[in-house]
Design a protein around this motif. Structure first.
Motif, short mmCIF file in Angstrom:
data_model
loop_
_atom_site.label_atom_id
_atom_site.label_comp_id
_atom_site.label_asym_id
_atom_site.label_seq_id
_atom_site.Cartn_x
_atom_site.Cartn_y
_atom_site.Cartn_z
N LYS A 215 30.45 2.47 13.80
CA LYS A 215 30.43 2.38 12.33
C LYS A 215 29.06 2.76 11.79
CE LYS A 215 31.02 -0.97 8.55
NZ LYS A 215 31.37 -2.38 8.21
N TRP A 216 27.99 2.42 12.51
CA TRP A 216 26.63 2.69 12.06
C TRP A 216 25.96 3.66 13.02
CZ3 TRP A 216 26.30 0.68 7.42
CH2 TRP A 216 26.99 -0.50 7.11
N ALA A 217 25.18 4.56 12.48
CA ALA A 217 24.52 5.56 13.32
C ALA A 217 23.30 4.99 14.03
CB ALA A 217 24.11 6.76 12.48
N SER A 218 22.66 3.96 13.44
CA SER A 218 21.45 3.39 14.06
C SER A 218 21.23 1.95 13.55
CB SER A 218 20.23 4.24 13.72
OG SER A 218 19.98 4.20 12.32
N ILE A 219 20.31 1.28 14.23
CA ILE A 219 19.95 -0.09 13.80
C ILE A 219 19.29 -0.04 12.43
CG2 ILE A 219 18.43 -2.04 14.29
CD1 ILE A 219 18.88 -1.59 17.25
N GLU A 220 18.50 1.00 12.18
CA GLU A 220 17.83 1.14 10.89
C GLU A 220 18.83 1.22 9.76
OE1 GLU A 220 17.14 2.84 13.55
OE2 GLU A 220 15.13 2.11 14.04
N GLU A 221 19.97 1.91 10.02
CA GLU A 221 21.00 2.01 8.98
C GLU A 221 21.60 0.66 8.67
OE1 GLU A 221 25.08 4.55 7.96
OE2 GLU A 221 24.08 4.80 9.90
N VAL A 222 21.80 -0.16 9.72
CA VAL A 222 22.33 -1.51 9.51
C VAL A 222 21.33 -2.32 8.67
CG1 VAL A 222 23.07 -3.66 10.61
CG2 VAL A 222 23.62 -1.46 11.65
N GLU A 223 20.06 -2.23 8.99
CA GLU A 223 19.03 -3.00 8.28
C GLU A 223 18.96 -2.59 6.81
OE1 GLU A 223 15.81 -3.98 11.85
OE2 GLU A 223 15.64 -2.11 10.69
N ASN A 224 19.22 -1.32 6.54
CA ASN A 224 19.12 -0.84 5.17
C ASN A 224 20.37 -1.13 4.34
OD1 ASN A 224 16.56 0.22 5.62
ND2 ASN A 224 17.38 2.22 6.28
N ASN A 225 21.49 -1.41 4.98
CA ASN A 225 22.75 -1.56 4.24
C ASN A 225 23.38 -2.95 4.35
OD1 ASN A 225 23.63 1.34 3.24
ND2 ASN A 225 22.74 1.60 5.28
N VAL A 226 22.97 -3.73 5.30
CA VAL A 226 23.55 -5.07 5.47
C VAL A 226 22.49 -6.12 5.13
CG1 VAL A 226 24.64 -6.69 7.05
CG2 VAL A 226 25.14 -4.24 7.23
N GLU A 227 22.80 -6.99 4.20
CA GLU A 227 21.85 -8.03 3.79
C GLU A 227 21.84 -9.16 4.81
OE1 GLU A 227 20.91 -11.01 -0.01
OE2 GLU A 227 22.57 -9.54 -0.10
N ARG A 228 20.65 -9.49 5.25
CA ARG A 228 20.51 -10.59 6.21
C ARG A 228 20.38 -11.92 5.48
NH1 ARG A 228 15.88 -8.97 10.43
NH2 ARG A 228 16.45 -11.06 11.20
N GLU A 229 20.93 -12.94 6.06
CA GLU A 229 20.90 -14.29 5.46
C GLU A 229 20.14 -15.22 6.39
OE1 GLU A 229 24.15 -17.07 3.23
OE2 GLU A 229 24.62 -16.53 5.29
N ASP A 230 19.04 -15.84 5.86
CA ASP A 230 18.30 -16.76 6.72
C ASP A 230 19.00 -18.11 6.77
OD1 ASP A 230 17.64 -18.15 4.37
OD2 ASP A 230 15.73 -17.11 4.15
N VAL A 231 18.49 -18.98 7.61
CA VAL A 231 19.15 -20.26 7.86
C VAL A 231 19.17 -21.13 6.62
CG1 VAL A 231 19.13 -22.35 9.29
CG2 VAL A 231 18.46 -20.15 10.27
N GLN A 232 18.05 -21.14 5.86
CA GLN A 232 18.01 -21.98 4.65
C GLN A 232 19.08 -21.56 3.65
OE1 GLN A 232 15.48 -20.65 6.21
NE2 GLN A 232 13.66 -21.98 6.25
#
Length: 443
Positions: A215-232
C-alpha cells in the motif's frame, strides 16, 4: 484620663521594669535564685497615694493658745508617735523592707536568653522512651483493604502504560510498505524507542491482508500520510478503563513509627581552686557557670550536674561548695579530666548529651595541657568542651592554658570553645561564645 486610670498606668510601668536579663547575668545577685527558679529583681516604682497628717492639729485657722508672736522663732518640729523608722519607744526598727522579684523557671530563662543573645541551640533527644505510630506516610505492598492507596495504585498502572504502550495502528501501517520485512519494522521501532517486541511485529505482519501489502512505497510515505498518536492522546481518547492494573501496583498506607526520645544532659563543671584563684576570679566563674546551668536545665527534659574541684588533685563536690572552695595547692588540670572521664561512665554517650565546662586562670603545671589535657578532651565524647579563663588583671606570664587550647583546636572547632572573662562585662559574650559553638549537625 481620671485619677484611677492614671494610677493603673503608673502601676503597669512599675511592674514591667524588671532588671534586663543581660544586666542581671553580668551584675545582678545570682545567689538569690535556686536551681529551679530564677529571681530577677524588679525596679519598684512607688505608687502615689494620699496621706493624712499624723499630728494632732486643730482645724484651719485654729491654734492651741501657744502660737508664738510675730518675729519669734517657731523652733524644731517635735517627733510624733509613728514617725521615722523606729518603734513607738524610739528604738530602731528591725523589720526589713520587702524586695520584689520577677520569677522565671529555667525553661523561660533559656527562651529569653536565646532571644537576648541570638542563640538557636536545638537539643537532640538520645534515649528512646517510647515508640508510637505517626501519620500514614509509609507505603507497603501488602496490607488491609482499608489502607489501600488508590491514587498511588493508579499512578503505578499509568506509569506502566506510558512505558509499555505504543501506537499499534501506525506499526500495522508500516507492515504494509512494499517489500518491507518484520525485521525492518522492528529496527525502525527500536530507533523510535517504542517498547514493542519482535514477536508482536511478526504477528501483526502475518495479519496484513494480501491486497493491502505494498500500500505504501516507503516508510517516509507512511510518516507523511498517517498521523501518529502518542500514549497520552490515546489515554485521553480511550479513558482510564484502558489503564492496566496489576497486583504489584497495589500500595497500602502504613503508619510511620516515631521514636519518642528523651532529651537527657549531664553537665560537668570543673573549677580550679588553687591558691591563685582569688575571690574575684571565683566570682567570675560563678557568674559564668550559673547561667549556663540554668540555660541547659531549661533546654533539656532531664538535666544532671556534676561539680569537680581541683588543684593538683581533683575531687567531686556539691554545688553549694563548688564556688567557695579555695586551696593552697598547685594546679594540675588533667586531674579534673581524669575524674570527669570516670564519673561520665555513669552517663553513656549513646543515651546522654554531655557538656564539659572548665574554668580557671589558665595557670597549669608544666606540659600538662599539651601532654594530658588536650588528649583527654579529644577522648571524652561530648557535645561541647569549653574552657573559661578568668583573669581580672589580664594575662599572667604563666597563664597559657587557654592559649594552648586555642592553638591546638583552632577557633572553628564546633566541639571546643575557649572564652575569656576579665570582668563582669565579658560574661554574656563568653556565654554566647560557648553556646553558639556547638554544631547543629546530627550525631
Amino acid at each position: 484620663m481620671g485619677l484611677r486610670d492614671d494610677l493603673e498606668r503608673f502601676r503597669e510601668v512599675g511592674e514591667k521594669r524588671r532588671e534586663d536579663l543581660a544586666d542581671f547575668i553580668q551584675y545582678g545577685d545570682l545567689g538569690g535564685s535556686g536551681p529551679g527558679q530564677i529571681n530577677i529583681p524588679v525596679k519598684i516604682v512607688s505608687l502615689p497615694e494620699f496621706e493624712y497628717d499624723q499630728r494632732d492639729k486643730g482645724g484651719v485657722g485654729q491654734g492651741d493658745g501657744d502660737t508664738p508672736d510675730t518675729g519669734q522663732p517657731v523652733g524644731q518640729p517635735q517627733p510624733q508617735p509613728g514617725d521615722g523608722d523606729g518603734d513607738e519607744d524610739g528604738e530602731p526598727g528591725e523589720e526589713g523592707g520587702e524586695h520584689e522579684y520577677y520569677e522565671m523557671d529555667p525553661e523561660e530563662f533559656a527562651q529569653e536568653l536565646d532571644e537576648e543573645l541570638g542563640l538557636d541551640l536545638d537539643p537532640k533527644g538520645k534515649k528512646v522512651v517510647e515508640e508510637k505510630e505517626g501519620p500514614f506516610t509509609d507505603l507497603t505492598r501488602t496490607g488491609p483493604n482499608s489502607t489501600l492507596d488508590f491514587e498511588r495504585m493508579f499512578k503505578e498502572g499509568l506509569k506502566r502504560k506510558l512505558a509499555m504502550d505504543f501506537d499499534e495502528e501506525f506499526l500495522r501501517e508500516l507492515c504494509k510498505v512494499e517489500g518491507i520485512e518484520p525485521r525492518d519494522v522492528f529496527e525502525w521501532a527500536r530507533g523510535e524507542n517504542l517498547p514493542v517486541s519482535m514477536a508482536w511485529i511478526e504477528e501483526a505482519y502475518k495479519d496484513i491482508p494480501d491486497d493491502e501489502r505494498g500500500k505504501w512505497a516507503s516508510i517516509e510515505e507512511v510518516e507523511n500520510n498517517v498521523e501518529r498518536e502518542d500514549v497520552q492522546q490515546k489515554i485521553r481518547r480511550e479513558g482510564i478503563d484502558h489503564v492496566p492494573f496489576r497486583r504489584e501496583d497495589e500500595r497500602y498506607r502504613h503508619p510511620e513509627i516515631i521514636e519518642e526520645k528523651e532529651k537527657n544532659v549531664v553537665v560537668v563543671n570543673i573549677r580550679d581552686v588553687s591558691g591563685s584563684m582569688r575571690e574575684k576570679k571565683r566570682e567570675l566563674v560563678e557568674r559564668t557557670f550559673t547561667p549556663l546551668d540554668w540555660y541547659l536545665q531549661g533546654k533539656y527534659d532531664n538535666a544532671e550536674f556534676v561539680y569537680i574541684a581541683h588543684d593538683a588533685e581533683a575531687w567531686e563536690v556539691e554545688r553549694e561548695e563548688f564556688f567557695g572552695i579555695r586551696s593552697g595547692g598547685g594546679t594540675k588540670i588533667s586531674s579534673a579530666y581524669e575524674l570527669a572521664a570516670e564519673l561520665l561512665e555513669e552517663y553513656p554517650w549513646s543515651d546522654w548529651n554531655r557538656y564539659v565546662f572548665a574554668a580557671g586562670d589558665s595557670e597549669n603545671s608544666s606540659n600538662d595541657t599539651e601532654e594530658r589535657v588536650i588528649p583527654m578532651m579529644e577522648q571524652i565524647p561530648a557535645n561541647l568542651h569549653a574552657y573559661v579563663e578568668t583573669q581580672p588583671s589580664g594575662n599572667a606570664i604563666n597563664a597559657t592554658h587557654a592559649e594552648e587550647l586555642e592553638r591546638h583546636f583552632g577557633t572553628d572547632d564546633d566541639e571546643v570553645a575557649v572564652a575569656y572573662v576579665n570582668g563582669e562585662a565579658d560574661v554574656t559574650d563568653a556565654i554566647y561564645e560557648i553556646l553558639s559553638t556547638e554544631s547543629d549537625d546530627d550525631e
